[in-house]
Scaffold this active site. Sequence first.
Site, PDB file in Angstrom:
ATOM      1  N   THR A  16      57.812-104.390   6.279  1.00  0.00           N
ATOM      2  CA  THR A  16      58.039-105.216   5.088  1.00  0.00           C
ATOM      3  C   THR A  16      59.291-106.081   5.248  1.00  0.00           C
ATOM      4  O   THR A  16      59.616-106.871   4.375  1.00  0.00           O
ATOM      5  CB  THR A  16      58.183-104.329   3.837  1.00  0.00           C
ATOM      6  OG1 THR A  16      59.152-103.315   4.127  1.00  0.00           O
ATOM      7  CG2 THR A  16      56.872-103.653   3.481  1.00  0.00           C
ATOM      8  N   SER A 233      67.202-101.074   1.357  1.00  0.00           N
ATOM      9  CA  SER A 233      65.838-101.540   1.541  1.00  0.00           C
ATOM     10  C   SER A 233      65.834-103.048   1.389  1.00  0.00           C
ATOM     11  O   SER A 233      66.824-103.655   0.965  1.00  0.00           O
ATOM     12  CB  SER A 233      64.908-100.926   0.496  1.00  0.00           C
ATOM     13  OG  SER A 233      65.244-101.439  -0.772  1.00  0.00           O
ATOM     14  N   LYS A 234      64.697-103.628   1.731  1.00  0.00           N
ATOM     15  CA  LYS A 234      64.580-105.067   1.622  1.00  0.00           C
ATOM     16  C   LYS A 234      64.770-105.498   0.161  1.00  0.00           C
ATOM     17  O   LYS A 234      65.432-106.483  -0.120  1.00  0.00           O
ATOM     18  CB  LYS A 234      63.206-105.484   2.122  1.00  0.00           C
ATOM     19  CG  LYS A 234      63.139-106.919   2.493  1.00  0.00           C
ATOM     20  CD  LYS A 234      61.812-107.233   3.127  1.00  0.00           C
ATOM     21  CE  LYS A 234      61.401-108.622   2.736  1.00  0.00           C
ATOM     22  NZ  LYS A 234      60.318-108.628   1.770  1.00  0.00           N
ATOM     23  N   GLN A 235      64.208-104.685  -0.758  1.00  0.00           N
ATOM     24  CA  GLN A 235      64.316-105.007  -2.189  1.00  0.00           C
ATOM     25  C   GLN A 235      65.782-105.089  -2.617  1.00  0.00           C
ATOM     26  O   GLN A 235      66.159-105.877  -3.469  1.00  0.00           O
ATOM     27  CB  GLN A 235      63.609-103.952  -3.053  1.00  0.00           C
ATOM     28  CG  GLN A 235      62.086-103.989  -2.997  1.00  0.00           C
ATOM     29  CD  GLN A 235      61.535-103.389  -1.712  1.00  0.00           C
ATOM     30  OE1 GLN A 235      62.266-102.754  -0.961  1.00  0.00           O
ATOM     31  NE2 GLN A 235      60.272-103.625  -1.422  1.00  0.00           N
TER      32      GLN A 235
END
Length: 291
Positions: A16, A233-235
């Site tokens: 992701t 995380s990417k978020q």
Amino acid sequence: MTKLHQYRGRFAPSPTGPLHFGSLVTALASYLEAKSVNGQWLVRIEDLDPLREPPEATGEILSSLDAHGLIPDEPVRFQSRRHTAYQAAIEQLLKTGIAYPCSCSRKQLQAHQGRHPQHCRDGGRATKNQPFAVRFALSDELCQWQDLLLGRQQQLVQAEIDDPVILRKEGFFAYQLAVVVDDIDQGITDVVRGSDLLDMTAQQLQIYRALSAPPPRWLHIPVIVNKQGQKLSKQNHAPALDNRSPVENLFAALSALNQQPPQSLLRKSVDNLLDWGCTHWNRRAVHLTSQ
Ligand code: GLU
């Protein structure tokens, strides 16, 4: 033929986004667990959901692993090329009644506290002409297993209410099934992963049982959090690893795993760091940092 008595571990990222420090820590822990007992270590890209996966992420993850000396013992596996195996598992589960089609919407399920208003588990209403997912039929169980780091685990599994989707309405295979099918197929004996996946384990145990396969051992490592206490995380905009400073990154990852690497390692090579990590790997020390 896979020798089951031999240690086979893996790192299985969903692409992701690029590899960030938190995923390096997980990758390194699974690598050191495997290599410190002369085991094999594999990499599997869990690319099941093209809508959440920027096309460049897989290449970025693989080149970051490479730059950090984390070289798998077998060719990288891609879940996007394994649809036939997942489909076969779903058909087997449908045939034996351990999986069922479900066209309930999330809203409907929420409104009924997870119960299926269309009684999907009992054959329910015809799903023809309606998009449907396939769910795994869990059994009610107070599930117990031993985590190699966290110790004895206990988790309540609720039939119907918790039944996970294994094939999504959009036609994508779901993580919960694919991870088990591949870990069985690749003869994985030991799963080392972030403790954000701890809650998945009891359900996965039931899927192993349904597929008549012995489960692996599990070791969940604490997830690395940012200054705000959120999982990297990417978020949460965790920065990508800088592949130009693998020694510093590996040193920081060893420190995050509480392995207490000596400062002198900062002047050494990637291979030196990994060798030091294998020789000194102490999984119990990881436990201390999570307390
Ligand atoms: N693909 C999963 C993730 O990136 C990890 C799967 C696993 O280790 O079981 O979160």
